[in-house]
Design an enzyme around this catalytic site. Structure first.
Site, PDB file in Angstrom:
ATOM      1  N   TYR A 140      39.544 -18.977  -0.528  1.00  0.00           N
ATOM      2  CA  TYR A 140      40.726 -18.205  -0.155  1.00  0.00           C
ATOM      3  C   TYR A 140      40.395 -17.225   0.963  1.00  0.00           C
ATOM      4  O   TYR A 140      41.109 -17.158   1.974  1.00  0.00           O
ATOM      5  CB  TYR A 140      41.259 -17.463  -1.383  1.00  0.00           C
ATOM      6  CG  TYR A 140      42.305 -16.411  -1.069  1.00  0.00           C
ATOM      7  CD1 TYR A 140      43.558 -16.776  -0.583  1.00  0.00           C
ATOM      8  CD2 TYR A 140      42.038 -15.060  -1.261  1.00  0.00           C
ATOM      9  CE1 TYR A 140      44.516 -15.815  -0.301  1.00  0.00           C
ATOM     10  CE2 TYR A 140      42.985 -14.098  -0.975  1.00  0.00           C
ATOM     11  CZ  TYR A 140      44.233 -14.477  -0.496  1.00  0.00           C
ATOM     12  OH  TYR A 140      45.172 -13.522  -0.205  1.00  0.00           O
ATOM     13  N   LYS A 144      41.815 -17.235   4.874  1.00  0.00           N
ATOM     14  CA  LYS A 144      42.565 -16.081   5.391  1.00  0.00           C
ATOM     15  C   LYS A 144      41.878 -15.512   6.637  1.00  0.00           C
ATOM     16  O   LYS A 144      42.548 -15.096   7.589  1.00  0.00           O
ATOM     17  CB  LYS A 144      42.717 -15.010   4.318  1.00  0.00           C
ATOM     18  CG  LYS A 144      43.681 -15.373   3.194  1.00  0.00           C
ATOM     19  CD  LYS A 144      45.115 -15.527   3.693  1.00  0.00           C
ATOM     20  CE  LYS A 144      45.721 -14.187   4.062  1.00  0.00           C
ATOM     21  NZ  LYS A 144      47.149 -14.316   4.472  1.00  0.00           N
TER      22      LYS A 144
END
Length: 298
Positions: A140, A144
């Site tokens: 994640y 990002k």
């Protein structure tokens, strides 16, 4: 900042179905137009749909005499699932923002892209500043961080706003703890992960102020800003505060370690964000996290 302090705005909000997206949609008023699309209405992985949406939004804002700003609240946020589905997470968190930023650049629409504390390694002992080296430890976080790079390298007038531990209308830590308080006699929560809870409504107000500044020609020079609630706490301390706010005995919450509750994705041990960049830009600081929690639960 009140609505009357700036020019009439139009906000396009991909990710309008999430906690932050809903809070941004709630800003809609006669002087603030908000177009908030959920992922079913605007899938950032569909290039043609993104380009068409930004073009239609820009034209609509122009026709209404409003200043357009895109605030990207869309993200693949299933942190654990991303460990085995990084390709999908990358498509939403990196490729999607790249396409969105390119569309904004072509239509000369400013873009505010919301990012996360997970782009940092989480091994620090002081609040992270925007210029600190990145070092995401999870899929994640990696996706990002890639999304940030894509936006900043797009040529669009863009700003990255990193935030942390967001909660609001929808599924979140606060609602989970409130539910478990009524289901379990005791509850174990990790006490070795420290960060800052951020109320979605407070963050939305901050992003609106930023958008107003951008359209008024008074945009921050810094391309990356941090905006979260003030203060810091562990998840254990946060859970105890939730118990206190709902009138439950906080001693029913027991501290534990991350090692006792292993998860597929590693969590940052320390991910407090410094709001110095936000203050230096002359933007209004968010409330202390405990004050915001009290407001939310009351």
């Amino acid at each position: 900042m009140s609505e009357g302090d700036g020019q009439a705005l139009s906000l396009l909000v991909p990710g309008g179905g999430g906690q932050l997206g809903r809070a941004l949609a709630a800003l809609a008023s006669p002087s603030v137009g908000v177009v908030a699309f959920g992922s079913a209405e605007l899938d950032l992985t569909r290039t043609g749909a993104v380009v068409d949406a930004v073009s239609a939004f820009a034209e609509g804002a122009k026709s209404a005499g409003r200043k357009p700003v895109v605030v990207n609240a869309a993200a693949y946020t299933a942190v654990d699932a991303a460990e085995t589905d990084e390709r999908r997470a990358f498509a939403v968190n990196a490729d999607g923002p790249r396409v969105l930023a390119a569309a904004c650049a072509s239509r000369r629409v400013p873009l505010v892209h919301v990012s996360t504390d997970y782009v940092f390694p989480g091994d620090g002992d002081r609040p992270y500043e925007p210029a600190d080296p990145l070092g995401p430890r999870s899929a994640y976080g990696r996706t990002k961080a890639a999304g940030e790079d894509a936006v900043l390298g797009s040529g669009a007038r863009s700003w990255i706003v990193r935030t942390s531990w967001v909660y609001g209308e929808g599924k979140n830590f606060v609602e989970t703890i409130r539910r478990l308080a009524g289901e379990r006699e005791t509850l174990s929560v990790v006490d070795d992960q420290r960060g800052t809870p951020t109320l979605a409504a407070d963050l939305a107000a901050g992003l609106f102020e930023l958008a107003t500044r951008i359209t008024a020609g008074d945009a921050p020079q810094a391309p990356v800003l941090h905006c979260s609630g003030a203060g810091e706490v562990t998840w254990y301390g946060f859970a105890r505060a939730i118990f206190e706010e709902i009138g439950a005995d906080p001693d029913r919450v027991r501290p534990c370690t991350t090692a006792e509750f292993p998860r597929p994705a590693p969590r940052p041990a320390y991910s407090v964000l410094s709001n110095a960049s936000w203050l230096a830009a002359g933007l209004t600081p968010l409330r202390p996290w405990r004050e915001a929690l009290h407001s939310y639960l009351s």
